[in-house]
Design a protein around this motif. Sequence first.
Motif, mmCIF file in Angstrom:
data_model
loop_
_atom_site.group_PDB
_atom_site.id
_atom_site.type_symbol
_atom_site.label_atom_id
_atom_site.label_comp_id
_atom_site.label_asym_id
_atom_site.label_seq_id
_atom_site.Cartn_x
_atom_site.Cartn_y
_atom_site.Cartn_z
ATOM 1 N N UNK A 1 0.840 -1.157 0.000
ATOM 2 C CA UNK A 1 0.000 0.000 0.000
ATOM 3 C C UNK A 1 0.897 1.236 0.000
ATOM 4 N N UNK A 2 0.659 2.152 -0.899
ATOM 5 C CA UNK A 2 1.451 3.375 -0.934
ATOM 6 C C UNK A 2 1.268 4.192 0.348
ATOM 7 N N UNK A 3 2.281 4.961 0.692
ATOM 8 C CA UNK A 3 2.278 5.710 1.939
ATOM 9 C C UNK A 3 1.163 6.752 1.978
ATOM 10 N N UNK A 4 0.909 7.398 0.855
ATOM 11 C CA UNK A 4 -0.159 8.418 0.819
ATOM 12 C C UNK A 4 -1.514 7.784 1.109
ATOM 13 N N UNK A 5 -1.752 6.617 0.535
ATOM 14 C CA UNK A 5 -3.024 5.953 0.769
ATOM 15 C C UNK A 5 -3.128 5.514 2.231
ATOM 16 N N UNK A 6 -2.019 5.038 2.783
ATOM 17 C CA UNK A 6 -1.997 4.635 4.185
ATOM 18 C C UNK A 6 -2.345 5.817 5.086
ATOM 19 N N UNK A 7 -1.746 6.980 4.809
ATOM 20 C CA UNK A 7 -2.028 8.168 5.620
ATOM 21 C C UNK A 7 -3.482 8.601 5.495
#
Length: 106
Positions: free
Chosen positions: A1-7
Motif C-alpha cells: 500500500x502506498x504511503x499516501x493511501x496509508x495516511x
Amino acid sequence: MPFRMFCRVLGLVLCSTALSVYFASHSIRLAVVMTLACSLLLQLAYFGSVLFLIWRSGFAREAGQTAEHFGSFEDVGYQSPDHYEVTSDSADSLQKQMLAISLLLP
C-alpha cells in the motif's frame, strides 16, 4: 500500500472515531481521549505486524538452510517437468509478447 493511501486511511479512521465518539457522548474531551487510544491501538497493531513479518522471514530463511543440508535436485539428477531449452523461436515470441504487454501498460 502506498504511503499516501496509508495516511489517508489512517486519517479517515481517526476522524470517524472522533466524530462517532463525539456524537455518542457530546464530550470533546472523551472524543480526544478515545481518538488517542485508537491511534495507540493502531500503532501497536502495526508494530506487531512488522514483528510478525520479521519472524516469518527468519523462519523461512531457517527452512531454506535446512533444505540446503539435504542437497539440491541437481545432485540426485532430478529435472523439473517445466524445465526446457529456450530456442530462438520461442525467445522471439516471448520478446514480442513482452513488448505487447508493455505497450498496454500505462
